[in-house]
Write a protein that holds these residues in place. Structure first.
Motif, short mmCIF file in Angstrom:
data_model
loop_
_atom_site.label_atom_id
_atom_site.label_comp_id
_atom_site.label_asym_id
_atom_site.label_seq_id
_atom_site.Cartn_x
_atom_site.Cartn_y
_atom_site.Cartn_z
N THR A 147 0.84 -1.13 -0.16
CA THR A 147 -0.04 0.05 0.13
C THR A 147 0.78 1.20 -0.01
N VAL A 148 0.66 2.15 -0.97
CA VAL A 148 1.48 3.33 -0.93
C VAL A 148 0.46 4.44 -1.51
N GLY A 149 0.19 5.23 -0.49
CA GLY A 149 -0.68 6.11 -0.26
C GLY A 149 -2.20 5.83 -0.07
N ASP A 150 -2.85 5.88 -1.12
CA ASP A 150 -4.09 5.23 -1.15
C ASP A 150 -4.49 4.09 -2.28
N GLU A 151 -3.26 3.77 -2.84
CA GLU A 151 -3.12 2.66 -3.78
C GLU A 151 -2.59 1.32 -3.09
N VAL A 152 -3.41 0.32 -3.50
CA VAL A 152 -3.09 -0.99 -3.14
C VAL A 152 -2.52 -1.92 -4.16
N ARG B 253 6.91 -2.96 -10.48
CA ARG B 253 6.08 -1.88 -9.85
C ARG B 253 5.81 -2.23 -8.14
N TRP B 254 5.53 -3.65 -8.18
CA TRP B 254 5.09 -4.49 -6.88
C TRP B 254 6.31 -4.24 -5.97
N PHE B 255 7.55 -4.75 -6.67
CA PHE B 255 8.66 -4.87 -5.97
C PHE B 255 9.54 -3.63 -5.60
N PHE B 256 9.33 -2.68 -6.44
CA PHE B 256 9.84 -1.44 -5.93
C PHE B 256 9.16 -0.62 -5.01
N ASN B 257 7.87 -0.76 -5.05
CA ASN B 257 7.10 -0.12 -3.82
C ASN B 257 7.15 -1.06 -2.56
N LEU B 258 7.38 -2.30 -2.66
CA LEU B 258 7.46 -2.94 -1.37
C LEU B 258 8.82 -2.50 -0.73
N ILE B 259 9.95 -2.12 -1.50
CA ILE B 259 11.10 -1.75 -0.92
C ILE B 259 10.86 -0.51 -0.29
N CYS B 260 9.97 0.46 -1.08
CA CYS B 260 10.18 1.96 -0.66
C CYS B 260 9.07 1.97 0.59
N ALA C 126 8.29 -0.20 2.91
CA ALA C 126 8.41 -1.10 4.35
C ALA C 126 9.16 -0.30 5.25
N PRO C 127 8.53 -0.14 6.43
CA PRO C 127 9.01 0.35 7.66
C PRO C 127 10.14 -0.24 8.45
N ASN C 128 9.85 -1.99 8.22
CA ASN C 128 10.62 -2.88 9.05
C ASN C 128 11.80 -3.45 7.87
N VAL C 129 12.90 -2.57 8.12
CA VAL C 129 14.06 -3.11 7.18
C VAL C 129 14.92 -3.28 8.15
N PHE C 130 15.84 -4.31 7.90
CA PHE C 130 16.78 -5.01 8.78
C PHE C 130 18.13 -5.13 8.19
N PRO D 151 2.02 0.74 5.62
CA PRO D 151 2.29 1.27 4.74
C PRO D 151 2.58 2.97 4.95
N PHE D 152 3.41 3.76 4.21
CA PHE D 152 3.31 5.06 4.23
C PHE D 152 3.81 5.54 3.02
N SER D 153 3.49 6.88 2.77
CA SER D 153 3.71 7.47 1.50
C SER D 153 5.47 7.70 1.10
N LEU D 154 5.69 7.69 0.09
CA LEU D 154 7.23 7.78 -0.31
C LEU D 154 7.42 9.14 -0.63
N PRO D 155 8.06 10.08 -0.18
CA PRO D 155 8.26 11.38 -0.69
C PRO D 155 9.55 11.35 -1.81
N PRO D 156 9.37 12.31 -2.80
CA PRO D 156 10.36 12.31 -3.84
C PRO D 156 11.74 12.38 -3.35
N ALA D 157 11.84 13.29 -2.12
CA ALA D 157 13.16 13.56 -1.80
C ALA D 157 12.95 13.92 -0.02
N ALA D 158 13.35 13.38 0.45
CA ALA D 158 13.33 13.52 1.96
C ALA D 158 14.13 14.61 2.67
N ASP D 159 13.76 15.71 3.64
CA ASP D 159 14.37 16.49 4.36
C ASP D 159 15.05 15.75 5.51
N ASP D 160 15.57 16.70 6.42
CA ASP D 160 16.34 15.92 7.44
C ASP D 160 15.45 15.24 8.38
#
Length: 378
Positions: A131-136, A172-179, A181-185, A358-367
């Motif tokens: 889930t990215v934003g409102d898209e599943v 698309r599925w794999f890329f969004n899964l990477i971006c 996912a909050p649980n990254v080890f 899920p959480f939305s992926l920003p194009p570029a993150a600030d600090d």
């Protein structure tokens, strides 16, 4: 062509540690053996269902998974730096092999091409959703690891081919899964020197075992989670060998007889069966714990997030060892169930599962966003 390739922006090399998402570390998407196989047995634990199929070249192997780990690590490293990310990655083959402490030469270029071919030709059907934003984004209709690739090479004066740049378009599925996912080890630097079974056990321990505690799972369920095609007796022997040698980085593990759980009294060794005969495989579980924890607590088994569903009920009273010369017949018919033996879902009732929070992926993150991303990377 040479000038064009030099002008391409390269994603990498990888400066930090290798990373992976919890789902790709937990579940069997890749075969353990080196032989070419065109499909895997369906994995279905009542909650997560995974089918993997390939073409005539075979499905992606566990060695091919190393490439995916590199892609994930590059993307998450860029996100942590606040840089924009794309589903198209460009890298040099030498950077990949150097990061994995392997030499790039000889037939490595051909192995890389075959690996990319298998990653593209492998199809995954699973109820793990992103889930990215409102898209599943669902994989129920089948997805691949990568959509396309281009391995650019140049011919040297001697007629040999030399890899210049590899360009890969992630699905698309794999890329969004990477971006998303909050649980990254992170991985231990020793990971790539482990055997295939040790790698799978390490990944599962890393994804499930807390740094300050332990985690247990049914032996047969662990075999399915690993993706091993060994019979249960052989799998138990292999696990016991790894336990005895202590070859896993950061973690220890032990095969235990669940009939010990709840038994009180001094002098009980969790490695010994409580009855004179060899413990039935159906009673065995595997406990993982972090090396920073002084020792494994038998009393804590089953009290946390352990995966012991489907195990037989535990003996209400464990029989004492018989006297010398006594027969092996014991009254083992009296059981009480402390909640084990339940199925997560009835057969055929597998439910869609979200592939992390899920959480939305920003194009570029600030600090501040960078701190948030780093905070969820363990």
């Amino acid at each position: 062509m040479k000038d064009k390739q030099i002008a391409l922006q390269i994603d990498g090399p990888l400066f930090g540690l290798f990373r992976n998402t919890k789902n790709l570390m937990s579940f069997p998407f890749f075969p353990m053996e080196k032989e070419t196989v065109t499909s895997l047995p369906v994995y279905d634990d009542g909650r997560v269902r995974i089918e993997v199929e390939g073409n005539k070249y075979g499905i992606a192997t566990y060695t091919d998974k190393h490439l995916l780990i590199y892609f994930i690590s590059i993307l998450r490293e860029k996100m942590a730096r606040g840089e924009p990310v794309s589903s198209t990655l460009r890298f040099t083959a030498s950077d990949v092999y150097t990061a994995m402490h392997q030499s790039y030469g000889g037939s490595a270029g051909q192995r890389l091409k075959r690996g990319l071919r298998r990653l593209k030709g492998t199809t995954i059907y699973t109820n793990l959703r992103v889930t990215v934003g409102d898209e599943v984004i669902s994989a129920d209709k089948g997805v691949s690891w990568i959509n396309d690739y281009d391995h650019n090479v140049v011919t040297t004066a001697t007629g040999a081919e030399k890899s210049r740049c590899v360009e890969v378009e992630l699905s698309r599925w794999f890329f969004n899964l990477i971006c998303s996912a909050p649980n990254v080890f992170t991985y231990s630097s020793e990971f790539f020197s482990l055997s295939p079974l040790e790698k799978r056990l390490y990944e599962i321990a890393r994804a499930h075992c807390p740094d300050s505690g332990q985690w247990a799972i049914n032996l047969d369920r662990l075999r399915c989670r690993v993706g091993s095609d060994s019979d249960l007796k052989r799998f138990k022997l292999n696990i016991s060998t790894i336990s005895a040698t202590g070859s896993l980085p950061e973690y220890s593990l032990r095969v235990i007889d669940m009939r010990h759980v709840g038994r009180t009294g001094p002098g009980i060794d969790d490695a010994d069966p409580p009855v004179p005969n060899r413990a039935p495989l159906k009673f065995l579980a595997v406990v993982f714990w972090h090396r920073e924890v002084p020792s494994m607590s038998l009393a804590a088994v089953g009290t946390g997030d352990d995966e012991l569903d489907g195990m037989p009920p535990v003996l209400d009273q464990v029989p004492e060892r018989p006297h010398q010369g006594a027969g092996s017949a014991q009254n083992l018919s009296k059981y009480t169930s402390p909640g084990r033996g339940r199925k997560a879902n009835p057969p055929g009732k597998s439910l869609p599962v979200q592939a992390e929070i899920p959480f939305s992926l920003p194009p570029a993150a600030d600090d501040s966003q960078e701190s948030e991303i780093l905070a969820v990377t363990t």
